[in-house]
Design an enzyme around this catalytic site. Sequence first.
Site, PDB file in Angstrom:
ATOM      1  N   HIS A   1     -34.144  10.463  -4.831  1.00  0.00           N
ATOM      2  CA  HIS A   1     -34.437   9.321  -5.705  1.00  0.00           C
ATOM      3  C   HIS A   1     -35.840   9.551  -6.266  1.00  0.00           C
ATOM      4  O   HIS A   1     -36.840   9.305  -5.585  1.00  0.00           O
ATOM      5  CB  HIS A   1     -34.359   8.033  -4.887  1.00  0.00           C
ATOM      6  CG  HIS A   1     -34.385   6.789  -5.711  1.00  0.00           C
ATOM      7  ND1 HIS A   1     -33.251   6.269  -6.313  1.00  0.00           N
ATOM      8  CD2 HIS A   1     -35.396   5.956  -6.045  1.00  0.00           C
ATOM      9  CE1 HIS A   1     -33.562   5.163  -6.957  1.00  0.00           C
ATOM     10  NE2 HIS A   1     -34.863   4.950  -6.823  1.00  0.00           N
TER      11      HIS A   1
ATOM     12  N   HIS B   1     -31.485   6.215 -14.186  1.00  0.00           N
ATOM     13  CA  HIS B   1     -30.423   5.356 -14.749  1.00  0.00           C
ATOM     14  C   HIS B   1     -29.612   5.993 -15.868  1.00  0.00           C
ATOM     15  O   HIS B   1     -28.727   5.351 -16.423  1.00  0.00           O
ATOM     16  CB  HIS B   1     -31.009   4.034 -15.266  1.00  0.00           C
ATOM     17  CG  HIS B   1     -31.575   3.138 -14.220  1.00  0.00           C
ATOM     18  ND1 HIS B   1     -31.370   1.768 -14.200  1.00  0.00           N
ATOM     19  CD2 HIS B   1     -32.346   3.390 -13.139  1.00  0.00           C
ATOM     20  CE1 HIS B   1     -31.994   1.233 -13.165  1.00  0.00           C
ATOM     21  NE2 HIS B   1     -32.589   2.206 -12.500  1.00  0.00           N
TER      22      HIS B   1
ATOM     23  N   GLU C   1     -29.836  -0.023  -4.799  1.00  0.00           N
ATOM     24  CA  GLU C   1     -31.181  -0.609  -4.742  1.00  0.00           C
ATOM     25  C   GLU C   1     -31.474  -1.622  -5.851  1.00  0.00           C
ATOM     26  O   GLU C   1     -32.453  -2.351  -5.759  1.00  0.00           O
ATOM     27  CB  GLU C   1     -32.240   0.497  -4.755  1.00  0.00           C
ATOM     28  CG  GLU C   1     -32.433   1.166  -6.101  1.00  0.00           C
ATOM     29  CD  GLU C   1     -33.864   1.634  -6.283  1.00  0.00           C
ATOM     30  OE1 GLU C   1     -34.674   1.479  -5.364  1.00  0.00           O
ATOM     31  OE2 GLU C   1     -34.173   2.133  -7.381  1.00  0.00           O
ATOM     32  N   ASN C   2     -30.646  -1.670  -6.886  1.00  0.00           N
ATOM     33  CA  ASN C   2     -30.852  -2.654  -7.951  1.00  0.00           C
ATOM     34  C   ASN C   2     -29.713  -3.672  -8.020  1.00  0.00           C
ATOM     35  O   ASN C   2     -29.513  -4.321  -9.040  1.00  0.00           O
ATOM     36  CB  ASN C   2     -30.982  -1.949  -9.313  1.00  0.00           C
ATOM     37  CG  ASN C   2     -32.196  -1.062  -9.390  1.00  0.00           C
ATOM     38  OD1 ASN C   2     -33.291  -1.462  -9.013  1.00  0.00           O
ATOM     39  ND2 ASN C   2     -32.020   0.166  -9.864  1.00  0.00           N
TER      40      ASN C   2
ATOM     41  N   HIS D   1     -37.095   0.541  -4.598  1.00  0.00           N
ATOM     42  CA  HIS D   1     -37.034  -0.928  -4.636  1.00  0.00           C
ATOM     43  C   HIS D   1     -36.404  -1.515  -3.372  1.00  0.00           C
ATOM     44  O   HIS D   1     -35.961  -2.667  -3.369  1.00  0.00           O
ATOM     45  CB  HIS D   1     -36.244  -1.393  -5.865  1.00  0.00           C
ATOM     46  CG  HIS D   1     -36.928  -1.082  -7.163  1.00  0.00           C
ATOM     47  ND1 HIS D   1     -38.074  -1.725  -7.569  1.00  0.00           N
ATOM     48  CD2 HIS D   1     -36.631  -0.181  -8.136  1.00  0.00           C
ATOM     49  CE1 HIS D   1     -38.459  -1.241  -8.747  1.00  0.00           C
ATOM     50  NE2 HIS D   1     -37.594  -0.307  -9.110  1.00  0.00           N
TER      51      HIS D   1
ATOM     52  N   HIS E   1     -32.364   7.225  -9.964  1.00  0.00           N
ATOM     53  CA  HIS E   1     -33.605   6.511 -10.304  1.00  0.00           C
ATOM     54  C   HIS E   1     -33.802   6.332 -11.799  1.00  0.00           C
ATOM     55  O   HIS E   1     -34.286   5.302 -12.229  1.00  0.00           O
ATOM     56  CB  HIS E   1     -34.854   7.176  -9.711  1.00  0.00           C
ATOM     57  CG  HIS E   1     -36.129   6.434 -10.017  1.00  0.00           C
ATOM     58  ND1 HIS E   1     -36.365   5.150  -9.547  1.00  0.00           N
ATOM     59  CD2 HIS E   1     -37.226   6.776 -10.739  1.00  0.00           C
ATOM     60  CE1 HIS E   1     -37.561   4.747  -9.967  1.00  0.00           C
ATOM     61  NE2 HIS E   1     -38.097   5.715 -10.697  1.00  0.00           N
TER      62      HIS E   1
END
Length: 236
Positions: free
Chosen positions: A121, A148, A8-9, A37, A146
């Site tokens: 998440h 990190h 998602e990133n 995201h 989520h």
Amino acid sequence: SLCIANGENAAGGAGITAKTAHELKTAGIDAITLGDHVWDQKNFENEIDQLDFVCRPANLPGSNPGKDHLILEGENTMVGLFTVLGRSFMGPKVACPFTTADRIVNDLKKQNVDQIICEIHAETTSEKESIGWYLDGRVSLVFGTHTHVPTSDHRIMEKGTAYQTDLGMCGDYDSVIGMNRDNSLKKFLKDPSAIKHFPALGEATIAGVLVAADNETGLANKVEPIILGNSLENRI
């Protein structure tokens, strides 16, 4: 074996695009999950239905495009995969992750998959752990994403489900959750020279978890964290 990643990133630190998703698949990733995201990149809502190896969070409103789960074919193994978003301190308005997980797990079992993987998440450790206990014995693996930062609580739970609260990120750990640390500090210090967050570009670390499961029971028999890369590996 199958390689699964939350992407998602992947598009410059925010969201994902079809082009980025295909780059990840070319690199060896079999399936991509997403998070809060998911729609950050303009036009991705028009691309996701053409990506049969990508699934969006299952508890988003049903009107959202994209698959709410995937069925992956490994070596003599069929694996069901889905993601749910947490609701504590998270932005998107989503359905209950627990009842959504029930629905998806029951649907996957009807399709006779051998193993099931659930990603949670979410922001809070408590919500992630709760999903882990809720699904213990019903799925092969519950892992969190989520925040990190990799947690050190990998284990096989009482009824046989592998679990880790957060797998961490794949990126430069000499950063603030993957973003340039100097600019992030400026933002916290209200420095007027701070600009929009942008990714740190130092040496990356790959973080994740390796799980082996039994096809007869669908439960885990091995769980081992993966941390590869000089930005973190040599410091723990």
